[in-house]
Design a protein around this motif. Structure first.
Motif, PDB file in Angstrom:
ATOM      1  N   UNK A  51       0.858  -1.187   0.000  1.00  0.00           N
ATOM      2  CA  UNK A  51       0.000   0.000   0.000  1.00  0.00           C
ATOM      3  C   UNK A  51       0.896   1.240   0.000  1.00  0.00           C
ATOM      4  N   UNK A  52       0.506   2.234  -0.793  1.00  0.00           N
ATOM      5  CA  UNK A  52       1.242   3.496  -0.776  1.00  0.00           C
ATOM      6  C   UNK A  52       0.679   4.393   0.325  1.00  0.00           C
ATOM      7  N   UNK A  53      -0.646   4.499   0.354  1.00  0.00           N
ATOM      8  CA  UNK A  53      -1.298   5.225   1.453  1.00  0.00           C
ATOM      9  C   UNK A  53      -2.495   4.432   1.952  1.00  0.00           C
ATOM     10  N   UNK A  54      -2.831   4.670   3.187  1.00  0.00           N
ATOM     11  CA  UNK A  54      -3.974   4.018   3.825  1.00  0.00           C
ATOM     12  C   UNK A  54      -4.568   5.025   4.794  1.00  0.00           C
ATOM     13  N   UNK A  55      -5.866   4.947   5.001  1.00  0.00           N
ATOM     14  CA  UNK A  55      -6.434   5.729   6.096  1.00  0.00           C
ATOM     15  C   UNK A  55      -6.366   4.850   7.333  1.00  0.00           C
ATOM     16  N   UNK A  56      -6.459   5.465   8.497  1.00  0.00           N
ATOM     17  CA  UNK A  56      -6.466   4.688   9.741  1.00  0.00           C
ATOM     18  C   UNK A  56      -7.620   3.689   9.716  1.00  0.00           C
ATOM     19  N   UNK A  57      -8.764   4.157   9.226  1.00  0.00           N
ATOM     20  CA  UNK A  57      -9.959   3.321   9.182  1.00  0.00           C
ATOM     21  C   UNK A  57      -9.743   2.073   8.312  1.00  0.00           C
ATOM     22  N   UNK A  58      -9.175   2.312   7.112  1.00  0.00           N
ATOM     23  CA  UNK A  58      -8.892   1.182   6.205  1.00  0.00           C
ATOM     24  C   UNK A  58      -7.946   0.174   6.852  1.00  0.00           C
ATOM     25  N   UNK A  59      -6.905   0.701   7.454  1.00  0.00           N
ATOM     26  CA  UNK A  59      -5.911  -0.181   8.079  1.00  0.00           C
ATOM     27  C   UNK A  59      -6.573  -1.009   9.166  1.00  0.00           C
ATOM     28  N   UNK A  60      -7.462  -0.372   9.909  1.00  0.00           N
ATOM     29  CA  UNK A  60      -8.163  -1.064  10.991  1.00  0.00           C
ATOM     30  C   UNK A  60      -9.102  -2.132  10.427  1.00  0.00           C
ATOM     31  N   UNK A  61      -9.911  -1.734   9.438  1.00  0.00           N
ATOM     32  CA  UNK A  61     -10.898  -2.670   8.863  1.00  0.00           C
ATOM     33  C   UNK A  61     -10.232  -3.874   8.205  1.00  0.00           C
ATOM     34  N   UNK A  62      -9.087  -3.637   7.580  1.00  0.00           N
ATOM     35  CA  UNK A  62      -8.386  -4.730   6.905  1.00  0.00           C
ATOM     36  C   UNK A  62      -7.564  -5.564   7.889  1.00  0.00           C
ATOM     37  N   UNK A  63      -7.550  -5.141   9.134  1.00  0.00           N
ATOM     38  CA  UNK A  63      -6.810  -5.891  10.152  1.00  0.00           C
ATOM     39  C   UNK A  63      -5.306  -5.883   9.919  1.00  0.00           C
ATOM     40  N   UNK A  64      -4.804  -4.811   9.299  1.00  0.00           N
ATOM     41  CA  UNK A  64      -3.367  -4.742   9.011  1.00  0.00           C
ATOM     42  C   UNK A  64      -2.602  -4.411  10.280  1.00  0.00           C
ATOM     43  N   UNK A  65      -1.549  -5.157  10.509  1.00  0.00           N
ATOM     44  CA  UNK A  65      -0.777  -4.934  11.734  1.00  0.00           C
ATOM     45  C   UNK A  65       0.301  -3.891  11.464  1.00  0.00           C
ATOM     46  N   UNK A  66       0.072  -2.697  11.964  1.00  0.00           N
ATOM     47  CA  UNK A  66       1.017  -1.611  11.738  1.00  0.00           C
ATOM     48  C   UNK A  66       1.743  -1.307  13.040  1.00  0.00           C
ATOM     49  N   UNK A  67       0.954  -1.138  14.066  1.00  0.00           N
ATOM     50  CA  UNK A  67       1.465  -0.963  15.430  1.00  0.00           C
ATOM     51  C   UNK A  67       0.430  -1.645  16.320  1.00  0.00           C
ATOM     52  N   UNK A  68       0.720  -1.813  17.587  1.00  0.00           N
ATOM     53  CA  UNK A  68      -0.325  -2.379  18.446  1.00  0.00           C
ATOM     54  C   UNK A  68      -1.470  -1.361  18.561  1.00  0.00           C
ATOM     55  N   UNK A  69      -2.625  -1.832  19.014  1.00  0.00           N
ATOM     56  CA  UNK A  69      -3.827  -0.989  18.980  1.00  0.00           C
ATOM     57  C   UNK A  69      -3.686   0.298  19.793  1.00  0.00           C
ATOM     58  N   UNK A  70      -3.033   0.218  20.933  1.00  0.00           N
ATOM     59  CA  UNK A  70      -2.864   1.415  21.761  1.00  0.00           C
ATOM     60  C   UNK A  70      -2.103   2.480  20.977  1.00  0.00           C
ATOM     61  N   UNK A  71      -1.013   2.059  20.367  1.00  0.00           N
ATOM     62  CA  UNK A  71      -0.171   2.972  19.599  1.00  0.00           C
ATOM     63  C   UNK A  71      -0.945   3.531  18.401  1.00  0.00           C
ATOM     64  N   UNK A  72      -1.616   2.647  17.709  1.00  0.00           N
ATOM     65  CA  UNK A  72      -2.359   2.985  16.504  1.00  0.00           C
ATOM     66  C   UNK A  72      -3.473   4.009  16.814  1.00  0.00           C
ATOM     67  N   UNK A  73      -4.238   3.717  17.868  1.00  0.00           N
ATOM     68  CA  UNK A  73      -5.355   4.585  18.251  1.00  0.00           C
ATOM     69  C   UNK A  73      -4.870   5.969  18.676  1.00  0.00           C
ATOM     70  N   UNK A  74      -3.763   5.994  19.401  1.00  0.00           N
ATOM     71  CA  UNK A  74      -3.210   7.285  19.830  1.00  0.00           C
ATOM     72  C   UNK A  74      -2.908   8.166  18.610  1.00  0.00           C
ATOM     73  N   UNK A  75      -2.333   7.568  17.585  1.00  0.00           N
ATOM     74  CA  UNK A  75      -2.009   8.333  16.370  1.00  0.00           C
ATOM     75  C   UNK A  75      -3.288   8.777  15.678  1.00  0.00           C
ATOM     76  N   UNK A  76      -4.220   7.851  15.552  1.00  0.00           N
ATOM     77  CA  UNK A  76      -5.473   8.164  14.867  1.00  0.00           C
ATOM     78  C   UNK A  76      -6.203   9.317  15.549  1.00  0.00           C
TER      79      UNK A  76
END
Ligand code: UDP
Length: 234
Positions: free
Chosen positions: A178-203
């Motif tokens: 992926x070149x770009x993703x929205x936080x929502x897309x990354x979440x819905x696709x279950x892509x592991x980018x960071x753990x949920x705490x880290x991910x949510x803080x950024x979002x």
């Protein structure tokens, strides 16, 4: 330069290079060279480094060690890596400060938000050791939290792959990046980018994340210039 103040997250595991444990001399030197390239452009740099090459809290229970105790051991492991990185950065002509989430006055400063910002403004590279200083967190969460506190423009997650893929590129040859993703897309696709705490803080704080290959020379510099490298999550 597109980004003026960045938070670079490096995993402890990456420091191992091709070894099974510890710190690889060639790898840490390479990181210092990459960091130097952006330092020379006047970028303000904060770094969070993991400890997975030495110890992970989740491994504790296997050996009968209490989980919380294990997490503190993991935090101490990150300080070892942070001290190594600090030393190599200084050897490569950069000014640094190591700030720790756990007080250890002989080797580093305690984390104080205002002081950390001041160091960045003065052009010092700030390395955050010992994570947040609390068990049950990770250095990914630390990266998100410190980036928000420092008002960094972006979290740059340096990995050994080129970005976020549809499947694990090391196991699946058909995986595409992926070149770009929205936080929502990354979440819905279950892509592991960071753990949920880290991910949510950024979002929740509109803090973009770029996942990129730190082992490719020049990548870090290209990113701060605004070139399309890795995967941008925003
Ligand atoms: N850790 C923690 N709180 C923090 C940061 C880290 O308890 O705020 C512990 C946790 O046990 C973790 C270990 O330190 O497993 C090492 O960090 P991490 O696994 O994030 O390192 P990485 O995977 O990036 O090498």
């Amino acid at each position: 330069m597109k980004y003026k103040r960045i938070l670079l997250k490096l995993s402890g595991e990456a420091l191992m290079g091709d070894n099974q444990y510890g710190i690889d001399a060639g790898r840490i030197e390479q990181y210092a060279r990459e960091i130097r390239l952006i330092k020379d452009e006047g970028i303000e740099i904060a770094i969070v480094i993991g400890g997975g090459n030495i110890y992970r809290g989740v491994d504790a229970e296997r050996t009968g060690i209490d989980r919380v105790q294990g997490d503190y051991m993991g935090m101490l492991a990150t300080v070892i890596n942070a001290m190594a990185l600090q030393s190599i950065l200084e050897k490569n002509g950069m000014y640094t400060r190591l700030m720790s989430g756990i007080k250890m006055e002989q080797v580093c400063e305690p984390f104080i938000k205002r002081k950390a910002v001041r160091h960045l403004e003065k052009g010092r590279i700030v390395i955050f050791g010992a994570g947040i200083g609390n068990p049950y967190f990770t250095t990914d969460s630390t990266a998100s939290l410190r980036a928000i506190e420092m008002q960094a423009d972006v979290v740059l997650k340096g990995t050994r792959v080129d970005g976020v893929y549809t499947a694990d590129p090391e196991k699946n040859a058909d995986a595409t990046k992926y070149t770009t993703l929205s936080f929502q897309e990354a979440y819905e696709k279950g892509l592991k980018i960071m753990d949920m705490t880290a991910f949510t803080l950024c979002q929740e704080n509109d803090l973009p994340i770029i996942v990129f290959n730190m082992n490719k020379s020049g990548n870090l510099l290209s990113i701060v210039k605004g070139e399309e490298v890795g995967t941008l999550i925003k």
